[in-house]
Structure formats: structure tokens, C-alpha cells
Design a protein around this motif. Sequence first.
Motif, PDB file in Angstrom:
ATOM      1  N   PRO A   1       0.822  -1.218   0.000  1.00 56.66           N
ATOM      2  CA  PRO A   1       0.000   0.000   0.000  1.00 56.66           C
ATOM      3  C   PRO A   1       0.851   1.259   0.000  1.00 56.66           C
ATOM      4  O   PRO A   1       1.794   1.387   0.781  1.00 56.66           O
ATOM      5  CB  PRO A   1      -0.798  -0.125   1.304  1.00 56.66           C
ATOM      6  CG  PRO A   1      -0.852  -1.585   1.569  1.00 56.66           C
ATOM      7  CD  PRO A   1       0.454  -2.138   1.077  1.00 56.66           C
ATOM      8  N   GLY A   2       0.541   2.166  -0.910  1.00 55.41           N
ATOM      9  CA  GLY A   2       1.243   3.438  -0.979  1.00 55.41           C
ATOM     10  C   GLY A   2       2.621   3.364  -1.598  1.00 55.41           C
ATOM     11  O   GLY A   2       3.339   4.367  -1.620  1.00 55.41           O
ATOM     12  N   GLN A   3       2.984   2.190  -2.104  1.00 54.15           N
ATOM     13  CA  GLN A   3       4.299   2.047  -2.704  1.00 54.15           C
ATOM     14  C   GLN A   3       4.189   1.624  -4.167  1.00 54.15           C
ATOM     15  O   GLN A   3       3.150   1.151  -4.617  1.00 54.15           O
ATOM     16  CB  GLN A   3       5.123   1.013  -1.926  1.00 54.15           C
ATOM     17  CG  GLN A   3       5.393   1.406  -0.481  1.00 54.15           C
ATOM     18  CD  GLN A   3       6.348   0.459   0.208  1.00 54.15           C
ATOM     19  OE1 GLN A   3       7.110  -0.262  -0.446  1.00 54.15           O
ATOM     20  NE2 GLN A   3       6.324   0.455   1.517  1.00 54.15           N
ATOM     21  N   GLU A   4       5.283   1.797  -4.888  1.00 54.70           N
ATOM     22  CA  GLU A   4       5.311   1.389  -6.285  1.00 54.70           C
ATOM     23  C   GLU A   4       5.487  -0.124  -6.374  1.00 54.70           C
ATOM     24  O   GLU A   4       6.002  -0.766  -5.470  1.00 54.70           O
ATOM     25  CB  GLU A   4       6.446   2.092  -7.024  1.00 54.70           C
ATOM     26  CG  GLU A   4       6.248   3.590  -7.158  1.00 54.70           C
ATOM     27  CD  GLU A   4       7.293   4.235  -8.041  1.00 54.70           C
ATOM     28  OE1 GLU A   4       7.162   5.434  -8.319  1.00 54.70           O
ATOM     29  OE2 GLU A   4       8.230   3.539  -8.465  1.00 54.70           O
ATOM     30  N   ARG A   5       5.061  -0.658  -7.504  1.00 57.53           N
ATOM     31  CA  ARG A   5       5.258  -2.080  -7.764  1.00 57.53           C
ATOM     32  C   ARG A   5       6.748  -2.366  -7.856  1.00 57.53           C
ATOM     33  O   ARG A   5       7.487  -1.600  -8.482  1.00 57.53           O
ATOM     34  CB  ARG A   5       4.553  -2.475  -9.059  1.00 57.53           C
ATOM     35  CG  ARG A   5       4.503  -3.955  -9.317  1.00 57.53           C
ATOM     36  CD  ARG A   5       3.630  -4.245 -10.521  1.00 57.53           C
ATOM     37  NE  ARG A   5       2.243  -3.826 -10.303  1.00 57.53           N
ATOM     38  CZ  ARG A   5       1.278  -4.032 -11.184  1.00 57.53           C
ATOM     39  NH1 ARG A   5       1.545  -4.632 -12.344  1.00 57.53           N
ATOM     40  NH2 ARG A   5       0.054  -3.633 -10.924  1.00 57.53           N
ATOM     41  N   GLU A   6       7.187  -3.444  -7.239  1.00 59.57           N
ATOM     42  CA  GLU A   6       8.609  -3.761  -7.259  1.00 59.57           C
ATOM     43  C   GLU A   6       8.853  -5.197  -7.709  1.00 59.57           C
ATOM     44  O   GLU A   6       8.031  -6.088  -7.505  1.00 59.57           O
ATOM     45  CB  GLU A   6       9.240  -3.541  -5.877  1.00 59.57           C
ATOM     46  CG  GLU A   6       8.760  -4.472  -4.796  1.00 59.57           C
ATOM     47  CD  GLU A   6       9.566  -4.339  -3.512  1.00 59.57           C
ATOM     48  OE1 GLU A   6      10.539  -3.552  -3.471  1.00 59.57           O
ATOM     49  OE2 GLU A   6       9.220  -5.032  -2.535  1.00 59.57           O
ATOM     50  N   PHE A   7       9.995  -5.385  -8.302  1.00 58.81           N
ATOM     51  CA  PHE A   7      10.418  -6.685  -8.787  1.00 58.81           C
ATOM     52  C   PHE A   7      10.705  -7.630  -7.633  1.00 58.81           C
ATOM     53  O   PHE A   7      11.277  -7.223  -6.611  1.00 58.81           O
ATOM     54  CB  PHE A   7      11.679  -6.510  -9.640  1.00 58.81           C
ATOM     55  CG  PHE A   7      12.414  -7.784  -9.947  1.00 58.81           C
ATOM     56  CD1 PHE A   7      13.603  -8.082  -9.302  1.00 58.81           C
ATOM     57  CD2 PHE A   7      11.908  -8.685 -10.870  1.00 58.81           C
ATOM     58  CE1 PHE A   7      14.287  -9.246  -9.564  1.00 58.81           C
ATOM     59  CE2 PHE A   7      12.580  -9.860 -11.148  1.00 58.81           C
ATOM     60  CZ  PHE A   7      13.782 -10.141 -10.500  1.00 58.81           C
ATOM     61  N   VAL A   8      10.321  -8.904  -7.807  1.00 62.17           N
ATOM     62  CA  VAL A   8      10.613  -9.926  -6.814  1.00 62.17           C
ATOM     63  C   VAL A   8      11.512 -11.011  -7.407  1.00 62.17           C
ATOM     64  O   VAL A   8      12.576 -11.300  -6.880  1.00 62.17           O
ATOM     65  CB  VAL A   8       9.319 -10.571  -6.278  1.00 62.17           C
ATOM     66  CG1 VAL A   8       9.647 -11.720  -5.321  1.00 62.17           C
ATOM     67  CG2 VAL A   8       8.448  -9.530  -5.584  1.00 62.17           C
ATOM     68  N   ALA A   9      11.068 -11.614  -8.518  1.00 65.32           N
ATOM     69  CA  ALA A   9      11.827 -12.717  -9.105  1.00 65.32           C
ATOM     70  C   ALA A   9      11.413 -12.899 -10.557  1.00 65.32           C
ATOM     71  O   ALA A   9      10.309 -12.525 -10.949  1.00 65.32           O
ATOM     72  CB  ALA A   9      11.590 -14.016  -8.339  1.00 65.32           C
ATOM     73  N   THR A  10      12.316 -13.481 -11.339  1.00 66.35           N
ATOM     74  CA  THR A  10      12.019 -13.765 -12.735  1.00 66.35           C
ATOM     75  C   THR A  10      12.688 -15.066 -13.139  1.00 66.35           C
ATOM     76  O   THR A  10      13.684 -15.477 -12.534  1.00 66.35           O
ATOM     77  CB  THR A  10      12.465 -12.604 -13.643  1.00 66.35           C
ATOM     78  OG1 THR A  10      12.069 -12.878 -14.994  1.00 66.35           O
ATOM     79  CG2 THR A  10      13.982 -12.416 -13.589  1.00 66.35           C
ATOM     80  N   ILE A  11      12.132 -15.719 -14.161  1.00 66.87           N
ATOM     81  CA  ILE A  11      12.659 -17.012 -14.595  1.00 66.87           C
ATOM     82  C   ILE A  11      12.560 -17.129 -16.111  1.00 66.87           C
ATOM     83  O   ILE A  11      11.578 -16.717 -16.719  1.00 66.87           O
ATOM     84  CB  ILE A  11      11.884 -18.159 -13.896  1.00 66.87           C
ATOM     85  CG1 ILE A  11      12.517 -19.515 -14.177  1.00 66.87           C
ATOM     86  CG2 ILE A  11      10.402 -18.150 -14.260  1.00 66.87           C
ATOM     87  CD1 ILE A  11      11.983 -20.632 -13.266  1.00 66.87           C
ATOM     88  N   ARG A  12      13.585 -17.680 -16.708  1.00 63.06           N
ATOM     89  CA  ARG A  12      13.641 -17.905 -18.152  1.00 63.06           C
ATOM     90  C   ARG A  12      12.657 -19.009 -18.559  1.00 63.06           C
ATOM     91  O   ARG A  12      12.257 -19.825 -17.731  1.00 63.06           O
ATOM     92  CB  ARG A  12      15.056 -18.312 -18.554  1.00 63.06           C
ATOM     93  CG  ARG A  12      15.323 -18.394 -20.043  1.00 63.06           C
ATOM     94  CD  ARG A  12      16.792 -18.672 -20.325  1.00 63.06           C
ATOM     95  NE  ARG A  12      17.637 -17.543 -19.955  1.00 63.06           N
ATOM     96  CZ  ARG A  12      17.915 -16.517 -20.749  1.00 63.06           C
ATOM     97  NH1 ARG A  12      17.384 -16.484 -21.964  1.00 63.06           N
ATOM     98  NH2 ARG A  12      18.698 -15.547 -20.353  1.00 63.06           N
ATOM     99  N   TRP A  13      12.304 -19.035 -19.825  1.00 63.04           N
ATOM    100  CA  TRP A  13      11.348 -20.024 -20.308  1.00 63.04           C
ATOM    101  C   TRP A  13      11.778 -21.449 -19.966  1.00 63.04           C
ATOM    102  O   TRP A  13      10.935 -22.302 -19.680  1.00 63.04           O
ATOM    103  CB  TRP A  13      11.172 -19.894 -21.826  1.00 63.04           C
ATOM    104  CG  TRP A  13      12.376 -20.360 -22.592  1.00 63.04           C
ATOM    105  CD1 TRP A  13      13.450 -19.617 -22.997  1.00 63.04           C
ATOM    106  CD2 TRP A  13      12.652 -21.698 -23.021  1.00 63.04           C
ATOM    107  NE1 TRP A  13      14.372 -20.397 -23.642  1.00 63.04           N
ATOM    108  CE2 TRP A  13      13.900 -21.681 -23.689  1.00 63.04           C
ATOM    109  CE3 TRP A  13      11.961 -22.906 -22.935  1.00 63.04           C
ATOM    110  CZ2 TRP A  13      14.474 -22.820 -24.236  1.00 63.04           C
ATOM    111  CZ3 TRP A  13      12.534 -24.047 -23.484  1.00 63.04           C
ATOM    112  CH2 TRP A  13      13.784 -23.997 -24.122  1.00 63.04           C
ATOM    113  N   SER A  14      13.088 -21.680 -19.992  1.00 66.90           N
ATOM    114  CA  SER A  14      13.611 -23.026 -19.749  1.00 66.90           C
ATOM    115  C   SER A  14      13.590 -23.410 -18.280  1.00 66.90           C
ATOM    116  O   SER A  14      13.733 -24.577 -17.929  1.00 66.90           O
ATOM    117  CB  SER A  14      15.050 -23.111 -20.256  1.00 66.90           C
ATOM    118  OG  SER A  14      15.862 -22.211 -19.523  1.00 66.90           O
ATOM    119  N   GLY A  15      13.450 -22.416 -17.408  1.00 69.84           N
ATOM    120  CA  GLY A  15      13.528 -22.689 -15.980  1.00 69.84           C
ATOM    121  C   GLY A  15      14.946 -22.772 -15.457  1.00 69.84           C
ATOM    122  O   GLY A  15      15.154 -23.029 -14.268  1.00 69.84           O
TER     123      GLY A  15
END
Length: 123
Positions: free
Chosen positions: A41-55
Motif C-alpha cells: 500500500p502506498g508504494q510502487e510495484r517492485e520486482f521480486v523474481a524472474t525465470i527464463r522459459w527453460s527454468g
Amino acid sequence: QVQLVETGGGSVQAGGSLRLSCAVSGLKFVNYAMGWFRQAPGQEREFVATIRWSGLTMDYADSVKDRFTISRDNAKNEVYLQMNRLKPEDTAVYFCAARSGAPSKVSDTYVFWGQGTQVTVSS
């Protein structure tokens, strides 16, 4: 019609665990990198994690590294976020998102988004 549906959110005490799932339909899942983002709440969206198509390639925000694990099951068209040792500052709405090409920490590069699932961590 592309749909991303997150499930698994809830309320947990600090130190606990939750596993978020995101079911994806309407696109060729293996063509997309997936990401998890969060917004408090009251904050910008932030990155947590990402994964390539291959995993085989993942990246994490420093704030969740060694506590959270992103994974995917291309046979089920699903992506997951295992969250361990949760802290009150992890409280947010968590979103999964899809982008073609390489994984990215930048939310604006993601084309498709889910509706989000609430995670609340109490102290």
C-alpha cells in the motif's frame, strides 16, 4: 484470451512460508519469461523474481534472495513462488507477469499480468 491467475496468498506469521502459484492460459507458455512482482500500500510495484522459459535461469531482488524461490512447470503452464522465512515487510499484493524473450526485472517490459494475490505477514 490470455489469462494469468494467481493463487496461494494468505496471512501468515513472521518466519512462516507460503507458496504462490500462477496458472497461465491463452499463450504459448514456453515462449515467455515469467516474473513475480509485488506492491505494498502506498508504494510502487517492485520486482521480486524472474525465470527464463527453460527454468534454468532465475534472478531475484536482493530483499528476497535466499528466502524466495521461483520455479515453473512448462507441462502445466504454471509458475510458482516459494516464500520462506517471511517478514512483515513482505506484506503486499503479489502479481505474476509474462514477457516474451529474456527474463527482466523491469515491470514495464511485461505484457501480460494477473490480478494479484494478497500476502500478509504479521509480526
